[in-house]
Design a protein around this motif. Sequence first.
Motif, short mmCIF file in Angstrom:
data_model
loop_
_atom_site.label_atom_id
_atom_site.label_comp_id
_atom_site.label_asym_id
_atom_site.label_seq_id
_atom_site.Cartn_x
_atom_site.Cartn_y
_atom_site.Cartn_z
N ASN A 233 0.86 -1.19 0.00
CA ASN A 233 0.00 0.00 0.00
C ASN A 233 0.89 1.23 0.00
OD1 ASN A 233 -2.09 1.82 0.30
ND2 ASN A 233 -2.37 1.45 2.47
N GLN A 234 0.76 2.08 -1.03
CA GLN A 234 1.59 3.27 -1.14
C GLN A 234 3.09 2.93 -1.15
OE1 GLN A 234 0.58 6.56 -1.60
NE2 GLN A 234 -1.44 5.65 -1.89
N PHE B 88 -3.00 10.71 0.93
CA PHE B 88 -1.75 10.85 0.19
C PHE B 88 -1.87 11.73 -1.06
CE2 PHE B 88 -1.46 6.91 2.60
CZ PHE B 88 -0.26 7.09 3.25
N ASN C 203 -6.68 6.10 0.56
CA ASN C 203 -5.37 6.47 0.03
C ASN C 203 -5.43 7.84 -0.64
OD1 ASN C 203 -3.61 4.48 0.77
ND2 ASN C 203 -3.76 3.32 -1.13
#
Length: 554
Positions: free
Chosen positions: A102-103, A341, A337
């Motif tokens: 994730n990310q 972000f 997300n």
Amino acid sequence: MKVSLYNQFMRAGATRRDVLKGAASMAAIAAASGAGLGALTRPASAAGELRAQILQIPGVGKGQPTDADFQQVGELCLEATKASVKEGEFAGVQLTFMGLNNQNLHNVLFRGFLKPWETYTGAKINWIDLAQADYNARLQQSIATGTVDFDIIEMGAPFEGDVCGKGLTSEMPDWVKDQIDMKDVVAYLQPPVGTWDGKQYRVTVDGDAHNFNYRTDVFADADLAKAWQEGGGGGEWGVPKTWQQVQAVTKFLKGKQFQGQDVFGYLDAPKAWGGFGFYFLGSRASAYAKHPDDKAWLFDADTMKPRINNPAWVRAIQDVIDALPSEPADQINADPNTTAFQQFLAGTGSMVTWWGDVGSNVKTNDSSVVGDVTGFSILPGSDDVYNSKTGQWDKLASGPNHAPNCAYLGWGVYVMARVDSDEKKKKAAWSAAAHLGGKDLSLWCAAYPSGFQPYRNSHFDIPEWVAAGYDEAFITSYLKSEADSYNHPNAAIEPRIPGIFQYYSAAEDILANTFAGKMTAQEGADAIAAAWEKLTDQIGRENQIKLYKASLGM
């Protein structure tokens, strides 16, 4: 400056920022200390020196960490492994590790941390990387079909009922408990979390609670304060303390400008996210739904009847519906997300709820433009709280009701039972898990973008963070929001019951249609309640009641 002097200051706990202020500044610091370095000197211990050393990799404000940094930190934190494992002891062992990507965090960091471990031990790790939205489905498929094709898994405590409860995990050896110093883990993550039927299975690598992140510059702006007063805003312009205030501020900011750009209020995450997105509605609902006199808030503890369609949850759903028109365009398609972000770190939005990742990322993520203007608190409260026992809304004499959402109880590393028949492979798997859950390595993860937030008592030593380059006021605010969430007497605790992510995923699918206007808030909530009732009957109501009560400490 001489290299020897530079190194001396670094060992004493000074930051690279301090050094870059110049020799004159260093001379002044040295003179102020009397003995030269006394003001900056830490207690003389190898552990303290190691922690100070790794926190300078790469150094806060020095750019986002790279794989080379991950490997360097992993190498420096390898001494605990060397105390129990001989060099080359696991030669020929192959392990499969399933976890999150994730990310570009989680598994990406684990790879770097474990490369020096692989080199030293001789073991080799094969990786299964999963997107957050795909994680639940992949794990449930493995459980349902009995095809566990991994030896180690990164997993959250909510899945323990599905995995540990079915005998799929290996019990933690005592030597691992000693290596990771389990007693240092914060109280709310101590057993029964990480255990099942009294046996320990989890190496904790994360602590989870949603906190409230906000733009300090927006809420200190004189022009916005004037417009707020002239527009009849209630009270002084400032950071909202309740969800009622969050709603009012979000609607007020629609169409407003700040520093020459459109300014927005709260950032909702309506898009389904593999069950994990449900936590963000939960954080809107907890202050409405979690009464201080009642440990339950998702289900009635005696019957497992869902509370998702009671007035508290319906209010939270309606809040999202009402706020979306005042949020950025196409917010209906934003998942968590996106909000953290792509939006908040990039300067869009003035308020967002998230796990602790925002706090470390605003200072150390290359995409962040809000590192100097972000503040933190526990989740907003509510002017009133729904009492499920009386069916009434209560106003508390103590003021607004707060109920931090301890969402997910953090990630952990679990070893699967399929390694138990091979002692060499079993020891290798647990050694890898213990390396990732090490006390010193965990501090680095909490301080830099990793996917993990503070979860050990030793993570709350503010001078360590300041020495790494964090501003004292900033890190004090951040760590306070974390500790106050973990320790809150009315925290909304995650239930560790089988199928919990089936409940959450079913809710997300219905909420997507509700937020899109295909049904009312009450209709959507009723549909979720009906789906949850079916799931409970399928899994087994009596056992669910037993496990739900146990997870709430009842």
